[in-house]
Design an enzyme around this catalytic site. Structure first.
Site, PDB file in Angstrom:
ATOM      1  N   ASP A   1       0.812  -1.222   0.000  1.00 20.18           N
ATOM      2  CA  ASP A   1       0.000   0.000   0.000  1.00 20.18           C
ATOM      3  C   ASP A   1       0.843   1.268   0.000  1.00 20.18           C
ATOM      4  OD1 ASP A   1      -2.463  -1.363  -0.018  1.00 20.18           O
ATOM      5  OD2 ASP A   1      -2.346  -1.667   2.151  1.00 20.18           O
ATOM      6  N   GLU A   2       2.055   1.197  -0.522  1.00 22.33           N
ATOM      7  CA  GLU A   2       2.924   2.374  -0.540  1.00 22.33           C
ATOM      8  C   GLU A   2       3.429   2.692  -1.938  1.00 22.33           C
ATOM      9  OE1 GLU A   2       6.051   2.039   2.312  1.00 22.33           O
ATOM     10  OE2 GLU A   2       4.708   1.684   3.997  1.00 22.33           O
TER      11      GLU A   2
END
Length: 285
Positions: free
Chosen positions: A229-230
């Site tokens: 999620d980055e």
């Protein structure tokens, strides 16, 4: 050599910033009968990179246009792509059990509002098989367990290769991808998630958010990378909520935001409006 009628092309490029790039690119396009219909550029002072997106109409055959562009690309050390404007991008959509993003993408595709061609729906569950069937898209059930995860990801990659898919969309696919899979699909896999991370993880994040009295609900669409999620963010949006909204209403509001954000991210990617700039993106809208 020229085609019988002009075609509309989209050229995207990035390279180390230096004087003369726009002039050189425009010169090549003009020399090949190109009429520029849209042009955007951005120089990142932090990274020293230059980004450009150009739409051009030209009767020159694609092979000849690519040959001419290769020369200027080598001169300026460019990374570049040339594609036909509006060509549907072959897309695999991955889902688990939530239908809102899948249904929205398939509806927009059918209505001609997304320049994609969904060639398969892949899921680790079977609940959404009827949705794929309704839209006439092949459904592929690839179950995932702790022991079968590696084989499941291999099956996914084999399917992507078999279908010549150019884009993979995680439309609320609730599995963590391995580093190897993220690397194999780098720059062509998009994920969508709610804005509560990292505060409200795991099951029932909207219930957790309601319990804490959140006032904003949002969603983020980004390229999936090995860093969970980055990845580089493509699009984000938020909606304001109040104390009067119960947990079910928060879910409904959140799903609406997720649909909108994912659709915009997929459209911009398919229209070649997204260029990766390290951990960030440049979006030409």
């Amino acid at each position: 050599m020229t085609n019988a009628a002009p075609e509309h092309w989209v050229l995207t490029l990035s390279c180390p910033d230096r004087p003369g790039i726009v002039h050189a690119v425009a010169g090549v396009l003009a020399a090949n009968g190109g009429n520029i219909t849209e042009s955007q550029q951005f120089g990142d002072g932090g990274t020293g990179l230059f980004f450009m997106r150009v739409q051009v109409e030209s009767a020159t055959a694609k092979a000849d246009l690519e040959s001419a562009l290769t020369e200027v690309a080598e001169e300026f050390s460019m990374t570049w792509t040339l594609d036909r404007v509006g060509r549907p991008v072959r897309t695999v959509v991955m889902v688990s059990t939530a239908a809102h993003c899948l249904n929205d993408l398939l509806f927009r595709e059918r209505e001609g509002r997304l320049p994609i061609q969904v060639v398969a729906v892949v899921s680790n569950h079977t609940e959404l098989a009827p949705t794929a069937q309704f839209y006439g898209v092949g459904f592929h059930h690839i179950p995932v367990t702790k022991d079968s995860k590696q084989a499941a990801e291999r099956a996914l990659l084999d399917l992507v290769d078999e279908l010549d898919a150019e884009l993979v969309v995680m439309a609320r696919y609730m599995q963590i991808l391995s580093d190897d899979l993220c690397h194999a699909l780098e720059g062509r896999i998009i994920n969508i998630h709610h804005s509560f991370l990292p505060s409200f993880k795991g099951a029932r994040p909207y219930a957790q958010a309601h319990d804490r009295g959140v006032k904003l609900i949002g969603a983020t669409a980004h390229y999936a990378t090995a860093s969970l999620d980055e990845g580089p963010i493509i699009e984000q949006d938020v909606e304001r909520v109040t104390h009067a909204d119960d947990a079910a209403e928060l879910v409904a509001i959140g799903q609406d935001v997720e649909r909108r954000v994912l659709a915009r991210a997929v459209r911009w990617h398919a229209e070649h409006r997204v260029l990766v700039d390290g951990h960030r993106t440049v979006i030409f809208r």
